[in-house]
Design a protein around this motif. Structure first.
Motif, PDB file in Angstrom:
ATOM      1  N   ALA A   1      51.164  24.184  32.152  1.00 62.97           N
ATOM      2  CA  ALA A   1      50.224  23.818  33.216  1.00 62.97           C
ATOM      3  C   ALA A   1      50.272  24.876  34.310  1.00 62.97           C
ATOM      4  CB  ALA A   1      50.591  22.448  33.787  1.00 62.97           C
ATOM      5  N   ALA A   2      49.090  25.245  34.779  1.00 65.19           N
ATOM      6  CA  ALA A   2      49.003  26.350  35.744  1.00 65.19           C
ATOM      7  C   ALA A   2      49.482  25.937  37.131  1.00 65.19           C
ATOM      8  CB  ALA A   2      47.576  26.860  35.816  1.00 65.19           C
ATOM      9  N   ALA A   3      50.118  26.879  37.799  1.00 66.53           N
ATOM     10  CA  ALA A   3      50.543  26.703  39.186  1.00 66.53           C
ATOM     11  C   ALA A   3      49.932  27.863  39.975  1.00 66.53           C
ATOM     12  CB  ALA A   3      52.063  26.743  39.265  1.00 66.53           C
TER      13      ALA A   3
ATOM     14  N   GLU B   1      50.002  39.035  49.258  1.00 66.40           N
ATOM     15  CA  GLU B   1      51.394  38.538  49.300  1.00 66.40           C
ATOM     16  C   GLU B   1      52.271  39.257  48.289  1.00 66.40           C
ATOM     17  OE1 GLU B   1      51.436  33.827  50.247  1.00 66.40           O
ATOM     18  OE2 GLU B   1      50.115  34.418  48.590  1.00 66.40           O
TER      19      GLU B   1
ATOM     20  N   SER C   1      49.258  31.183  41.980  1.00 70.22           N
ATOM     21  CA  SER C   1      49.897  32.494  42.051  1.00 70.22           C
ATOM     22  C   SER C   1      49.889  32.956  43.505  1.00 70.22           C
ATOM     23  CB  SER C   1      49.119  33.500  41.208  1.00 70.22           C
ATOM     24  OG  SER C   1      49.180  33.145  39.852  1.00 70.22           O
ATOM     25  N   LEU C   2      50.636  34.020  43.778  1.00 71.26           N
ATOM     26  CA  LEU C   2      50.570  34.658  45.085  1.00 71.26           C
ATOM     27  C   LEU C   2      49.235  35.396  45.177  1.00 71.26           C
ATOM     28  CD1 LEU C   2      54.096  36.374  45.206  1.00 71.26           C
ATOM     29  CD2 LEU C   2      53.419  34.318  46.445  1.00 71.26           C
TER      30      LEU C   2
ATOM     31  N   SER D   1      47.120  38.776  46.021  1.00 62.11           N
ATOM     32  CA  SER D   1      47.478  40.164  45.808  1.00 62.11           C
ATOM     33  C   SER D   1      48.167  40.718  47.070  1.00 62.11           C
ATOM     34  CB  SER D   1      46.196  40.927  45.456  1.00 62.11           C
ATOM     35  OG  SER D   1      46.269  42.239  45.876  1.00 62.11           O
TER      36      SER D   1
END
Lengths: 96, 484, 483
Positions: free
Chosen positions: A67-69, A76, A71-72, A74
């Protein structure tokens, strides 16, 4: 069991990507030879038939769902980059 | 009583009763830091404005958790979003973490205020806080001596009343040894009790985060706040934390205290042994029963530890390469030179030695002789503990063979420094929990605390707190403070 | 002296998962640089990996499809080497306990290059050494004086399939990869698009005199980005090695890079330092016990292309070549199976699919899943020819119209009045009319020239505007002529 040959600090430092000065190499060579002699004591212990321990917990199958979480961004991701350009982390040219 | 003298429990209670504000507490501790830091060197950096802002936010809302408004210091190897996280190393110069460690999230959920970042041995590698590239930390009981390490800054800050409590990390004794040297309570939880997510790894299969505090109750409160399963750490255990504070008052009647023969067979200062034996008698007087047991592979623990810990460290520290964060050597011609110079300039001597040792024990031709062999010794050490805990509830040992040593005394002799951890290392190899508390003082040039180590079985922290709670009820050592 | 090549492949396959191997960042091709990263896949201090079980299951599924032994317990290890595209400077991989061992793959005949069908050796089975799971590295862009790194791909799940040195020619390597790709697509394991880097392959190749047991000096070739590139690179390299040996030269064990534009391999300069990967168990990840979930994965094993082809030929009476075309595209084979569901003339369906549907799809630039003709509708068309209501040439015409308009076959047949006239009375009348107007031909026929009947059949058909059932016309004329 035969004693392993002694540590070659110059070679190992290269493997570890540490560019030591000559003075450091010499100093570490002496210190690490002493430490290697100390740790060599474990080889006196008979461990035939003993399983190695890699983890301090006896569990298995600890996984996560696909399951996707988030991302930062670019910004960060690159905020700590020593050198950056056009959204990329820059390094000296890699030769293949 | 001045505000900085509070324990965590007292601070939490007075804030809850609105007798003092969190802002008052933070101000008092900042003032204490301003006064002591130039000489003590326990803190690496702190952001007074950020801490005060957090405190004001807590003051403006009803209590959100058991540590509401209580300032707590963090070792500088824990990630806090937006804060520096230097691990007391040049190589992480300028690095600001873009995320929070799980323990940081949990402390915030409990209402705690993040006070500042404590000094440490570089990358937690050391037993004296002298390998910090910023400055060594001094022992609040005697500024000529080390506070121990690697969480020496955390221990010194708590002992000197710059913080009510602090988090440290313990890979081979890095919480317990400085706690013993500084006269604090220090707890290394069972491996997996506390999530390691956000702790800059030294040796992943040995590292645990734990509290350093003034007394057992404070340690129990903080452990409760930071424990529990974490989906971001595969090695964290599924157990929810029990009520550790309740365990403090449960008594120790008929508890079996194991005294490992191998730990009492010479090799420690006579007055340290005396203090520990006296503590055992106190506990016997409270209804516990002491029995002699054996941990037959103890003599090999330090050697096995230095093989396994450095092996893991050599890989864990490979990521510090000057590509994505931290410091990079100037104008390298190619990637190879970038790595070599960045790492040579960025790491201090102790870190380099351990990376080299760890690389060596994993390298082709030596892997089986050292690394694999040490893993098997680890199995034997774990077995020793399993068998010991069939016969007793906790083990009692001195935390260290001698009280705080002098600054500079061992820094030139790495092997002697390694041997300072001789009593604490086995618990990390086994993965069991262990707590150090003050069981007396000895005279050197100055009065120095002595640590009693209580080792419990896997997930046996409640038993540790029963013993610690009972002992603190019957003694007053933990009330002693340095620096007036 | 004659030489033969010995080839082994290390195939890297990007797994089709939603997220990366050890973090929740999306596993996605083509996003803006460094927008799919997090503390874990950037290797930030303190971040920890957590394994994606979907990826582990896909590797086990691949192992089951390829007849491998699935390890009851597997684990992850760290493989240490420094490279700017590697966030942690160690790769999480599997060393001594990979998920799968052994197994193999039979190469399909259709998988050989079109121009090399003569070289096909039937039933070649290529054995595998192992299949393991690891994380992919970042993507590097090389500029004049510097390189730039995009970590979006870093940490995406990558499966490595290692073959035994069982391959003997570039064509065989091409065919093996084509069959493997098909199997991976059938299992939904990967999109296996070499151009997108989803399937990458390193080749180990050596040559030796024919008849010699001992292996020659091995060269590893990297950087091929198409299956035909693999073929070309191997052909070049085998030629180079053979020439070298013929000329009395010696080969060095080395890694070479395929340069597609130059059509040649070149020795790589970058890896001059000796490798010592220093494998050890990944302390941040616990072992995986496969028994706990292997049965679930077993239920996901599909019928493989070769088995499907055999079934099409044996059970559905499809010609070998049509069956080959059908199974080469899993979606097409699925479409075909839907089309034949209620049809007895499965060969007719196969012909229309392979010839007419593919032609129209090709012209329209569409895939089978976008076909405007539903499989059931094609089945209905074939049912019309089987019932004798239209001829097979009419069926082809109707199909084109169905494809153009998406309408049903019966509707088009009725509207265009295409339906065959099979009414004996109507056909009798038409025949009488033609017989009356062609007295000289009738005389010839009666004189013994039976072949001339064909002329009359043609005239009746013309008179009916092609709608008369030709078989009936023939029969009626014969009767009326007393033949």
């Amino acid at each position: 069991m035969s004693a392993p040959s002694s540590i070659d600090v110059g070679y190992v430092a290269q493997l570890a990507r540490l560019k030591l000065s000559e003075e450091e190499t010499r100093r570490f060579q002496g210190q690490l030879e002493q430490i290697v002699r100390y740790i060599e004591q474990i080889r006196r212990l008979d461990v035939a038939g003993i399983e190695p321990t890699a983890h301090a917990v006896d569990r298995s199958n600890v996984t996560r769902d696909d399951a996707a979480a988030p991302s930062l961004s670019s910004e960060e991701a690159l905020a700590n980059a020593p050198v950056r350009a056009n959204g990329l982390f820059m390094v000296p040219k890699v030769i293949e | 009583m001045e505000l900085h003298e509070f324990t965590v429990s007292e601070a939490a209670a007075t804030v809850r009763r609105r007798e003092v504000s969190s802002t008052d507490l933070v101000r008092a501790l900042l003032a204490r830091m301003e006064a002591l830091e130039p000489a003590l060197g326990a803190m690496l950096h702190w952001d007074a404005e950020a801490a005060l802002a957090e405190a004001r936010a807590r003051d403006a809302e009803p209590p959100i958790g058991p540590l509401h408004g209580v300032p707590i210091a963090l070792k500088d190897n824990l990630s806090v979003k937006g804060q520096f996280c230097s691990c007391a190393s040049r190589i992480l110069q300028g690095y600001r973490a873009p995320y929070d460690a799980t323990v940081v999230e949990k402390l915030r959920q409990a209402g705690a205020v993040l006070l500042g970042r404590t000094n440490m041995d570089e990358f937690a590698m050391g037993s004296s806080t002298e390998s910090s590239v910023i400055c060594p930390t001094r022992n609040p009981w005697d500024f000529e001596r080390t506070p121990g390490g690697s969480s020496g800054g955390s221990a010194a800050a708590v002992a000197a009343r710059e913080s009510f409590a602090a988090l440290g990390s313990d890979t081979g004794g890095s919480i317990r040894q400085p706690a013993a040297f500084c006269g604090c309570v220090g707890l290394k939880p069972t491996y997996g009790r506390v999530s390691r997510y956000g702790l800059v790894a030294f040796a992943s299969s040995l590292d645990q985060i734990g509290p350093l505090a003034r007394d057992a109750q404070d340690a129990a409160r903080i452990l409760h706040a930071i424990s529990g399963p974490d989906p971001r750490d595969s090695t964290s255990l599924p157990d929810a934390p029990p009520d550790f504070v309740a365990a403090l008052g449960r008594g120790i009647r008929r508890l079996k205290l194991g005294l490992p023969r191998e730990y009492f067979s010479g090799g420690m200062d006579a007055d340290v042994e005396q203090a520990v034996r006296a503590a055992v008698r106190v506990l016997e007087g409270l209804g516990a029963e002491a029995v002699e047991i054996s941990l037959p592979h103890t003599e090999h623990a330090v050697a096995a530890y230095y093989v396994l810990a450095t092996a893991e460290a050599s890989a864990n520290l490979a990521r510090f390469d000057g590509v994505r964060y931290g410091r990079r050597a100037e104008n390298p011609a190619d990637p190879l030179e970038m790595y070599g110079r960045t790492r040579a300039e960025g790491f201090g001597a102790e870190v380099k030695r351990r990376i080299i040792l760890g690389t060596y024990v994993l390298s082709s031709g030596y892997h089986d002789a050292y690394y694999l062999h040490a893993q098997k010794v680890r199995t034997l050490i774990r077995r020793d503990f399993r068998q010991a805990f069939e016969r007793c509830d906790v083990l009692l040992t001195p935390t260290t063979p001698s009280p705080a040593f002098k600054l500079g005394e061992k820094i030139q002799d790495p092997l002697q420094m390694y041997l300072a951890d001789i009593f604490t290392i086995a618990a990390n190899l086994a993965g069991v929990c262990a707590l150090s508390l003050t069981c007396g003082f000895v005279e050197r040039e100055k009065k120095l605390p002595v640590g009693l180590q209580i080792i419990g079985p896997w997930m046996g922290e409640e038993t540790l707190f029963r013993v610690a709670g009972a002992y603190e009820q019957a003694s007053a050592w933990h009330k002693e403070a340095p620096l007036g | 002296m004659n030489y033969e090549a010995v080839i082994g492949l290390e195939v890297h396959v990007q797994l089709r998962t939603r997220t990366k191997m050890f973090c929740g960042c999306e596993n996605e091709f083509g996003a803006a640089p460094n927008t799919r990263t997090c503390p874990v896949c950037l290797g930030l201090p303190g971040a920890l990996p957590t394994p994606n079980h979907a990826a582990i299951h896909l590797v086990a599924l691949t192992g089951l499809m390829l007849g491998c032994e699935i390890a009851p317990r597997c684990k992850f290890d760290r493989k240490s080497y420094f490279y700017p595209d590697m966030p942690k400077n160690y790769q999480i991989s599997q060393y001594d306990l990979p998920t799968c061992r052994g197994g193999g793959l039979e190469i399909m005949r259709e998988s050989y290059p079109k121009d090399a069908q003569k070289k096909v050796v039937a039933g070649r089975y290529i054995r595998l050494v192992r299949i393991h799971l690891e994380e992919d590295v970042a993507k590097s862009f090389h500029f004049e004086t510097a390189s730039g790194i995009d970590f979006n791909r870093a940490g995406t799940p990558l499966m490595e399939i290692v073959t035994m040195p069982d391959l003997r020619s570039p064509e065989e390597a091409f065919a093996f990869l084509s069959t493997l790709k098909l199997v991976l697509l059938y299992g939904g394991v990967s999109d296996a698009d070499m151009e997108k880097g989803q399937l990458r392959c390193d080749c180990n190749v050596s040559v030796r005199p024919v008849g010699q047991e001992e292996l020659g000096t091995k060269v590893e070739i990297k950087n091929m980005n198409s299956i035909s590139g693999v073929r070309r690179a191997l052909a070049y390299e085998i030629e180079r090695q053979t020439e070298m040996l013929r000329g009395g030269g010696r080969l060095t064990q080395e890694t070479r890079r395929w340069d597609e534009a130059a059509g040649a391999t070149f020795a790589m300069r970058g890896k001059e330092m000796a490798h010592d990967y220093r494998y050890f168990p990944e302390p941040d990840l616990l072992p995986v016990d496969t028994a706990a979930w292997l049965d679930d994965v077993r239920r996901r094993v599909p019928e493989l292309p070769l088995a499907r082809k055999r079934r099409f030929v044996e059970m559905l009476k499809v010609s070998d070549s049509n069956a080959g075309v059908l199974v080469a595209d899993c979606a097409l084979a699925d479409w075909f199976e839907k089309a034949v569901k209620d049809v007895t003339n499965t060969q007719g369906v196969a012909n229309l699919v392979v010839n007419d549907l593919l032609r129209e799809l090709g012209a329209a630039g569409k895939g089978v899943t976008e076909s405007p003709v539903a499989p059931e509708a094609l089945g209905a068309l074939v049912a019309l020819t089987d019932a004798g209501r239209i001829s097979s040439s009419q069926a082809k015409e109707v199909f084109v119209e169905m494809f153009r308009t998406g309408r049903a076959a019966a509707e088009i047949v009725t509207e265009r009045g295409l339906e065959q006239v099979s009414d004996a009375g109507a056909i009798g009348k038409l025949c009488d009319e033609v017989l009356e107007g062609n007295a000289p031909i009738v005389v010839q026929i009666r004189a013994g020239n039976a072949k001339a009947v064909g002329n009359l059949v043609g005239q009746v058909m013309k008179l009916s505007k092609g709608k008369a059932n030709p078989a009936m016309v023939n029969a009626v004329l014969h009767r009326k002529l007393g033949l």
